[in-house]
Design a protein around this motif. Structure first.
Motif, short mmCIF file in Angstrom:
data_model
loop_
_atom_site.label_atom_id
_atom_site.label_comp_id
_atom_site.label_asym_id
_atom_site.label_seq_id
_atom_site.Cartn_x
_atom_site.Cartn_y
_atom_site.Cartn_z
N ALA A 2 0.84 -1.19 0.00
CA ALA A 2 0.00 0.00 0.00
C ALA A 2 0.88 1.25 0.00
N ALA A 3 0.47 2.25 -0.77
CA ALA A 3 1.26 3.49 -0.83
C ALA A 3 1.29 4.16 0.54
N ILE A 4 0.12 4.29 1.16
CA ILE A 4 0.01 4.83 2.51
C ILE A 4 -1.08 4.05 3.22
N PRO A 5 -1.05 3.96 4.54
CA PRO A 5 -2.06 3.17 5.26
C PRO A 5 -3.44 3.82 5.24
N THR A 6 -4.46 2.98 5.40
CA THR A 6 -5.85 3.45 5.48
C THR A 6 -6.40 3.10 6.86
N ARG A 7 -7.06 4.08 7.49
CA ARG A 7 -7.64 3.86 8.82
C ARG A 7 -9.14 4.12 8.78
N TYR A 8 -9.91 3.21 9.39
CA TYR A 8 -11.35 3.36 9.52
C TYR A 8 -11.68 3.94 10.88
N GLU A 9 -12.65 4.84 10.91
CA GLU A 9 -13.13 5.37 12.18
C GLU A 9 -14.66 5.41 12.14
N LYS A 10 -15.27 4.66 13.04
CA LYS A 10 -16.73 4.62 13.10
C LYS A 10 -17.25 5.83 13.90
N VAL A 11 -18.19 6.54 13.29
CA VAL A 11 -18.77 7.72 13.95
C VAL A 11 -20.29 7.60 13.91
N GLY A 12 -20.96 8.40 14.72
CA GLY A 12 -22.42 8.40 14.73
C GLY A 12 -23.01 7.19 15.43
#
Length: 302
Positions: free
Chosen positions: A292-302
């Motif tokens: 991966a070129a740069i990391p991906t982060r998930y953030e759950k909201v709501g």
């Protein structure tokens, strides 16, 4: 185009795709940094620079290679690009330069389409210079992809013609992108996030808003996906987290935004792509398959 390090890349893949897909591929290539296309319809529709060279068949239809070159130069001028590897490359270069000079000019470029392109480029550059054709450029083709282009980085090549592996997706001929249901309303009208849990095909439930987090040096550190929020709310949340929004709204109230299809849309898309690419850190530019070129982060909201 990253692998080319500023040397022009040209789309020459139209023959490998459905005629409508070829037009779309040419448009996408321009957004990605290409500087021309061999597809006449794409050039006409989007105002793209149209480029091309003769095919080997053109040379084979003439009694001699020199006859073919004389014919092309007579029609297109000495500044044209001549394909020199139908028979013998060394003699082809001689024929090409002499055909242009016979017409009163210096040859624009020669095209190499076979063999060891790195070795051939050095030999041809030396031959051209020895003949005094120092302004004549070298363009190479022959099943190029980003890895082949990277390997040509030290060779005296002026431009690349990229076809099959540009428009077909090379080793990954489909992008594997599909629509999935990510949320629904329950019987009480409440939003419920849904996701597929199948092995190797799991998904992340909830509507997503994408942003890019930049470090103090202005380079991207991660992609941030906010899950379970509306587009409008997501923009505010991204701002709070110091992330630049990545998405653009193309449909409003069921109507396609006219700016998405206007005469300036292609140039704006190209500029946007270039800005986004210039945010990538050094390690993201390395050509290493599967990383991966740069990391991906998930953030759950709501």
């Amino acid at each position: 185009t990253i692998a080319a390090h500023g040397r022009p890349c040209m789309d020459m893949g139209a023959r490998r795709a459905h005629e409508r897909a070829a037009v779309s591929a040419a448009r996408a290539a321009i957004i990605g940094g290409f500087q021309g296309t061999s597809d006449l319809e794409a050039a006409k529709r989007y105002g793209i620079r149209c480029i091309g060279t003769a095919a080997h068949a053109f040379t084979l239809l003439h009694d001699t290679e020199r006859d073919a070159f004389d014919s092309q130069v007579a029609k297109l001028g000495a500044g044209t690009t001549l394909l020199v590897d139908t028979y013998d490359i060394r003699q082809g270069v001689i024929n090409a330069v002499e055909a242009a000079r016979a017409a009163g000019g210096e040859l624009g470029a020669v095209r190499l389409d076979s063999g060891d392109l790195v070795a051939q480029a050095f030999k041809v550059r030396g031959q051209l210079d020895a003949m005094g054709a120092t302004s004549t450029k070298i363009t190479v083709t022959s099943d190029l992809d980003e890895y082949a282009i990277a390997a040509l980085g030290a060779a005296p090549v002026d431009s690349y013609g990229v076809g099959t592996k540009l428009v077909t997706g090379s080793g990954v001929p489909t992008a594997a992108l599909v629509y999935k249901v990510v949320q629904r309303e329950d019987s009480n009208g409440e939003t419920v996030l849904v996701a597929k849990k199948a092995e190797s095909k799991s998904t992340v439930g909830g509507r997503k808003v994408a942003g890019r987090v930049l470090g103090e040096d202005g380079y991207a550190t991660e992609e941030l996906l906010l899950v379970g929020t509306s587009f409008e709310e997501g923009q505010a949340l991204l701002a709070e987290r110091g992330a630049r929004p990545l998405q653009v709204q193309l449909v409003r109230g069921g109507q396609i935004d006219a700016d998405a299809w206007g005469s300036e849309a292609l140039s704006r898309a190209q500029e946007r792509h270039l800005r986004a690419r210039n945010e990538l850190p050094y390690q993201a530019w390395r050509l290493s398959e599967g990383e991966a070129a740069i990391p991906t982060r998930y953030e759950k909201v709501g």
